[in-house]
Write a protein that holds these residues in place. Structure first.
Motif, PDB file in Angstrom:
ATOM      1  N   ALA A  28       0.829  -1.210   0.000  1.00  0.00           N
ATOM      2  CA  ALA A  28       0.000   0.000   0.000  1.00  0.00           C
ATOM      3  C   ALA A  28       0.864   1.262   0.000  1.00  0.00           C
ATOM      4  O   ALA A  28       0.577   2.226  -0.718  1.00  0.00           O
ATOM      5  N   ALA A  29       1.934   1.253   0.788  1.00  0.00           N
ATOM      6  CA  ALA A  29       2.822   2.417   0.875  1.00  0.00           C
ATOM      7  C   ALA A  29       3.572   2.675  -0.434  1.00  0.00           C
ATOM      8  O   ALA A  29       3.994   3.803  -0.697  1.00  0.00           O
ATOM      9  N   SER A  30       3.723   1.649  -1.252  1.00  0.00           N
ATOM     10  CA  SER A  30       4.463   1.801  -2.513  1.00  0.00           C
ATOM     11  C   SER A  30       3.716   2.644  -3.535  1.00  0.00           C
ATOM     12  O   SER A  30       4.332   3.216  -4.433  1.00  0.00           O
ATOM     13  N   GLY A  31       2.402   2.670  -3.436  1.00  0.00           N
ATOM     14  CA  GLY A  31       1.607   3.383  -4.423  1.00  0.00           C
ATOM     15  C   GLY A  31       1.369   2.604  -5.707  1.00  0.00           C
ATOM     16  O   GLY A  31       0.657   3.067  -6.597  1.00  0.00           O
ATOM     17  N   VAL A  32       1.946   1.408  -5.818  1.00  0.00           N
ATOM     18  CA  VAL A  32       1.758   0.578  -7.018  1.00  0.00           C
ATOM     19  C   VAL A  32       0.339   0.027  -7.027  1.00  0.00           C
ATOM     20  O   VAL A  32      -0.118  -0.542  -6.034  1.00  0.00           O
ATOM     21  N   GLN A  33      -0.354   0.207  -8.140  1.00  0.00           N
ATOM     22  CA  GLN A  33      -1.728  -0.277  -8.281  1.00  0.00           C
ATOM     23  C   GLN A  33      -1.792  -1.640  -8.968  1.00  0.00           C
ATOM     24  O   GLN A  33      -2.642  -2.467  -8.645  1.00  0.00           O
ATOM     25  N   CYS A  34      -0.889  -1.863  -9.922  1.00  0.00           N
ATOM     26  CA  CYS A  34      -0.877  -3.118 -10.677  1.00  0.00           C
ATOM     27  C   CYS A  34       0.572  -3.529 -10.896  1.00  0.00           C
ATOM     28  O   CYS A  34       1.357  -2.756 -11.448  1.00  0.00           O
ATOM     29  N   GLY A  35       0.927  -4.725 -10.433  1.00  0.00           N
ATOM     30  CA  GLY A  35       2.302  -5.176 -10.590  1.00  0.00           C
ATOM     31  C   GLY A  35       2.573  -6.429  -9.792  1.00  0.00           C
ATOM     32  O   GLY A  35       1.704  -7.297  -9.665  1.00  0.00           O
ATOM     33  N   PRO A 103       1.031 -11.290  -7.076  1.00  0.00           N
ATOM     34  CA  PRO A 103       0.520 -10.204  -7.910  1.00  0.00           C
ATOM     35  C   PRO A 103      -0.139  -9.114  -7.074  1.00  0.00           C
ATOM     36  O   PRO A 103      -0.681  -9.390  -5.992  1.00  0.00           O
ATOM     37  N   VAL A 104      -0.067  -7.900  -7.583  1.00  0.00           N
ATOM     38  CA  VAL A 104      -0.695  -6.739  -6.941  1.00  0.00           C
ATOM     39  C   VAL A 104      -1.741  -6.196  -7.905  1.00  0.00           C
ATOM     40  O   VAL A 104      -1.464  -6.014  -9.094  1.00  0.00           O
ATOM     41  N   GLY A 105      -2.935  -5.957  -7.401  1.00  0.00           N
ATOM     42  CA  GLY A 105      -4.004  -5.361  -8.197  1.00  0.00           C
ATOM     43  C   GLY A 105      -4.817  -4.424  -7.311  1.00  0.00           C
ATOM     44  O   GLY A 105      -5.091  -4.755  -6.155  1.00  0.00           O
ATOM     45  N   GLY A 106      -5.166  -3.277  -7.839  1.00  0.00           N
ATOM     46  CA  GLY A 106      -5.904  -2.306  -7.042  1.00  0.00           C
ATOM     47  C   GLY A 106      -5.144  -1.864  -5.807  1.00  0.00           C
ATOM     48  O   GLY A 106      -5.735  -1.507  -4.789  1.00  0.00           O
ATOM     49  N   GLY A 107      -3.809  -1.921  -5.882  1.00  0.00           N
ATOM     50  CA  GLY A 107      -2.967  -1.520  -4.757  1.00  0.00           C
ATOM     51  C   GLY A 107      -2.905  -2.530  -3.625  1.00  0.00           C
ATOM     52  O   GLY A 107      -2.394  -2.215  -2.551  1.00  0.00           O
ATOM     53  N   LYS A 108      -3.420  -3.752  -3.868  1.00  0.00           N
ATOM     54  CA  LYS A 108      -3.472  -4.777  -2.812  1.00  0.00           C
ATOM     55  C   LYS A 108      -2.872  -6.094  -3.298  1.00  0.00           C
ATOM     56  O   LYS A 108      -2.846  -6.378  -4.502  1.00  0.00           O
ATOM     57  N   LEU A 109      -2.415  -6.892  -2.335  1.00  0.00           N
ATOM     58  CA  LEU A 109      -1.957  -8.242  -2.650  1.00  0.00           C
ATOM     59  C   LEU A 109      -3.131  -9.054  -3.174  1.00  0.00           C
ATOM     60  O   LEU A 109      -4.222  -9.025  -2.596  1.00  0.00           O
ATOM     61  N   LEU A 110      -2.920  -9.796  -4.247  1.00  0.00           N
ATOM     62  CA  LEU A 110      -3.976 -10.629  -4.813  1.00  0.00           C
ATOM     63  C   LEU A 110      -3.819 -12.078  -4.361  1.00  0.00           C
ATOM     64  O   LEU A 110      -3.731 -13.003  -5.170  1.00  0.00           O
TER      65      LEU A 110
END
Length: 138
Positions: A28-35, A103-110
């Protein structure tokens, strides 16, 4: 974009500790939404795993399996610098993994519904562990 942070954990004896929330906060702190979130433990006598997060008996049974595969104090071991659990801990780490990628989607762990990320300590004494979380994506 890439973001990296190191998490510190103290763990008391051979056990598994749920670190999912700490990793999720780093994501969440990273700001990454998809990755992707790559999680790596910087030690050779503990490991990381993604496994059942609802029933602790699963982790107990996994430890039972590893105790059979890599018993403490085997007289055939040559490396025993830090005690009878030393070489067994290294073998358990080799049989498992020092990293997981989620995987990260919507800023969260998937993660799946019943999945959690666990730090799995293979030594019997208190340990201080560092876990590097690298989040890459958009």
């Amino acid at each position: 974009m890439a973001h990296q942070t190191t998490l510190a954990f103290s763990i008391f004896g051979r056990s598994s500790r749920d670190i999912t929330d700490a990793v999720a906060k780093a994501v969440a702190a990273s700001g990454v939404q998809c990755g992707l979130a790559h999680v790596f433990v910087q030690h050779t006598s503990c490991s990381l795993l993604i496994t059942e997060n609802a029933d602790p008996d699963v982790r107990h049974d996994l430890d039972t399996i590893l105790r059979r595969l890599a018993p403490d104090g085997d007289p055939a071991y040559r490396h025993h610098t830090e005690g009878p659990d030393d070489m067994a801990a290294h073998a358990r780490t080799m049989l498992t993994s020092t990293a997981v990628t989620v995987p990260v989607g919507g800023g969260k762990l998937l993660l799946g519904t019943w999945q959690g990320i666990f730090l799995w300590e293979h030594r019997t004494g208190e340990q201080h562990r560092s876990v590097v979380v690298t989040v890459m994506g958009d």
